[in-house]
Motif scaffolding. Structure first.
Motif, PDB file in Angstrom:
ATOM      1  N   TYR A   1      28.666  50.163 103.602  1.00 52.99           N
ATOM      2  CA  TYR A   1      29.284  49.957 102.289  1.00 52.99           C
ATOM      3  C   TYR A   1      29.438  48.465 101.998  1.00 52.99           C
ATOM      4  O   TYR A   1      29.096  48.000 100.917  1.00 52.99           O
ATOM      5  N   SER A   2      29.942  47.728 102.987  1.00 60.13           N
ATOM      6  CA  SER A   2      30.167  46.292 102.810  1.00 60.13           C
ATOM      7  C   SER A   2      28.852  45.564 102.557  1.00 60.13           C
ATOM      8  O   SER A   2      28.779  44.683 101.695  1.00 60.13           O
TER       9      SER A   2
ATOM     10  N   LEU B   1      27.632  46.486  99.057  1.00 60.20           N
ATOM     11  CA  LEU B   1      28.503  45.830  98.069  1.00 60.20           C
ATOM     12  C   LEU B   1      28.129  44.348  97.930  1.00 60.20           C
ATOM     13  O   LEU B   1      27.996  43.827  96.815  1.00 60.20           O
ATOM     14  N   CYS B   2      27.923  43.708  99.058  1.00 58.03           N
ATOM     15  CA  CYS B   2      27.547  42.287  99.063  1.00 58.03           C
ATOM     16  C   CYS B   2      26.214  42.088  98.333  1.00 58.03           C
ATOM     17  O   CYS B   2      26.074  41.179  97.504  1.00 58.03           O
TER      18      CYS B   2
ATOM     19  N   LEU C   1      26.543  42.540  94.567  1.00 59.01           N
ATOM     20  CA  LEU C   1      27.237  41.408  93.939  1.00 59.01           C
ATOM     21  C   LEU C   1      26.328  40.179  93.844  1.00 59.01           C
ATOM     22  O   LEU C   1      26.288  39.508  92.812  1.00 59.01           O
ATOM     23  N   VAL C   2      25.597  39.915  94.922  1.00 57.49           N
ATOM     24  CA  VAL C   2      24.809  38.670  94.973  1.00 57.49           C
ATOM     25  C   VAL C   2      23.457  38.830  94.292  1.00 57.49           C
ATOM     26  O   VAL C   2      23.043  37.976  93.509  1.00 57.49           O
TER      27      VAL C   2
ATOM     28  N   HIS D   1      23.877  40.975  90.532  1.00 57.17           N
ATOM     29  CA  HIS D   1      24.814  40.318  89.608  1.00 57.17           C
ATOM     30  C   HIS D   1      25.769  41.303  88.926  1.00 57.17           C
ATOM     31  O   HIS D   1      26.124  41.119  87.764  1.00 57.17           O
TER      32      HIS D   1
ATOM     33  N   SER E   1      29.428  43.206  88.401  1.00 55.02           N
ATOM     34  CA  SER E   1      30.825  42.789  88.582  1.00 55.02           C
ATOM     35  C   SER E   1      31.407  43.569  89.766  1.00 55.02           C
ATOM     36  O   SER E   1      30.886  44.623  90.153  1.00 55.02           O
ATOM     37  N   ALA E   2      32.499  43.056  90.331  1.00 53.42           N
ATOM     38  CA  ALA E   2      33.075  43.650  91.543  1.00 53.42           C
ATOM     39  C   ALA E   2      33.494  45.105  91.318  1.00 53.42           C
ATOM     40  O   ALA E   2      33.356  45.931  92.223  1.00 53.42           O
ATOM     41  N   VAL E   3      33.998  45.403  90.121  1.00 49.04           N
ATOM     42  CA  VAL E   3      34.462  46.781  89.843  1.00 49.04           C
ATOM     43  C   VAL E   3      33.291  47.758  89.936  1.00 49.04           C
ATOM     44  O   VAL E   3      33.348  48.749  90.680  1.00 49.04           O
TER      45      VAL E   3
ATOM     46  N   SER F   1      31.706  47.895  93.539  1.00 48.55           N
ATOM     47  CA  SER F   1      32.495  48.610  94.550  1.00 48.55           C
ATOM     48  C   SER F   1      32.484  50.119  94.295  1.00 48.55           C
ATOM     49  O   SER F   1      32.522  50.901  95.248  1.00 48.55           O
TER      50      SER F   1
ATOM     51  N   LEU G   1      30.372  53.089  96.768  1.00 45.91           N
ATOM     52  CA  LEU G   1      31.088  54.237  97.358  1.00 45.91           C
ATOM     53  C   LEU G   1      30.131  55.385  97.684  1.00 45.91           C
ATOM     54  O   LEU G   1      30.355  56.134  98.634  1.00 45.91           O
TER      55      LEU G   1
ATOM     56  N   TRP H   1      28.891  54.861 101.106  1.00 48.05           N
ATOM     57  CA  TRP H   1      29.902  55.212 102.116  1.00 48.05           C
ATOM     58  C   TRP H   1      29.945  56.728 102.310  1.00 48.05           C
ATOM     59  O   TRP H   1      29.935  57.221 103.442  1.00 48.05           O
TER      60      TRP H   1
END
Lengths: 53, 154
Positions: free
Chosen positions: A11-12, A15-16, A19-20, A23, A25-27, A30, A34, A37
């Motif tokens: 998941y991490s 997610l990374c 984001l990178v 592009h 957004s975090a919402v 994440s 899920l 996960w």
């Protein structure tokens, strides 16, 4: 818990990357991650593997 | 190697409601895990011990926090927010490798003594997490050095 932790690592990572590279957004990133996960955590249960006693 | 330091002043940068949100989500995740464990068994409940509820909230809050800081300086801050959240995710990923070691150590030793198993598991978590952080840092330094080498040769 070991499967859950492995799923959290996946998941991490996803997610990374979202984001990178994508592009997002975090919402959104994440929430999207899920799915990863859930897939990794529940895969052993879905295929009928014994996850512990 | 850069030493890992505890920076208490960073605590002041976070609002009380952000702490409250993390505590509430952490508590809710724990209660949910207990309920699922009671209903479907400890093995299924154990999966939810690594539920990324806190990471979702943490990444979102860090993103927002960094954006606001940049906006105060007259910039958009979208990139900064995303990169800060990504860095948080990397840390969580390294910590979750330690969590695998925690669970493996605990399940191996718990038959003998639960307190000894817990202590050994915490030690294993700390050792593996720090080792993973150190290894990632070393690999990044080597990669950055290789990228710079051709540029320096020209």
């Amino acid at each position: 818990m070991m499967y859950g932790a492995a799923a959290l690592a996946c998941y991490s990572f996803v997610l990374c990357q979202l984001l990178v590279r994508c592009h997002l957004s975090a919402v959104y990133a994440s929430i999207l991650a899920l799915a990863v996960w859930l897939a990794v955590a529940f895969y052993p249960l879905v295929i009928g593997l014994e996850v512990g006693k | 190697m850069i030493p890992v330091r505890l920076c208490l002043s960073a605590l002041k940068q976070t609002c009380w409601h952000e702490y409250a949100l993390r505590f509430v989500l952490g508590g809710a995740a724990t209660v949910l895990t207990g309920m699922i464990g009671a209903r479907f068994g400890a093995s299924v409940g154990g999966l939810f011990l690594a539920l990324p509820a806190l990471l979702c909230a943490s990444a979102t809050l860090i993103d927002r926090h960094e954006r606001l800081a940049k906006r105060r300086a007259g910039l958009k801050g979208n990139r900064r927010g995303r990169l800060a959240a990504a860095l948080d995710a990397v840390g969580a990923g390294l910590g979750s490798i330690g969590l695998i070691a925690f669970a493996a150590t605990f399940s191996t030793i718990v038959a003998g003594s639960s307190s000894a198993a817990f202590f050994a598991a915490v030690m294993a978590w700390a050792l593996v997490s720090v080792a993973a952080w150190w290894l990632r840092r070393k690999l990044r330094i080597v990669r950055l050095h290789r990228r710079k080498m051709p540029a320096a040769a020209t």
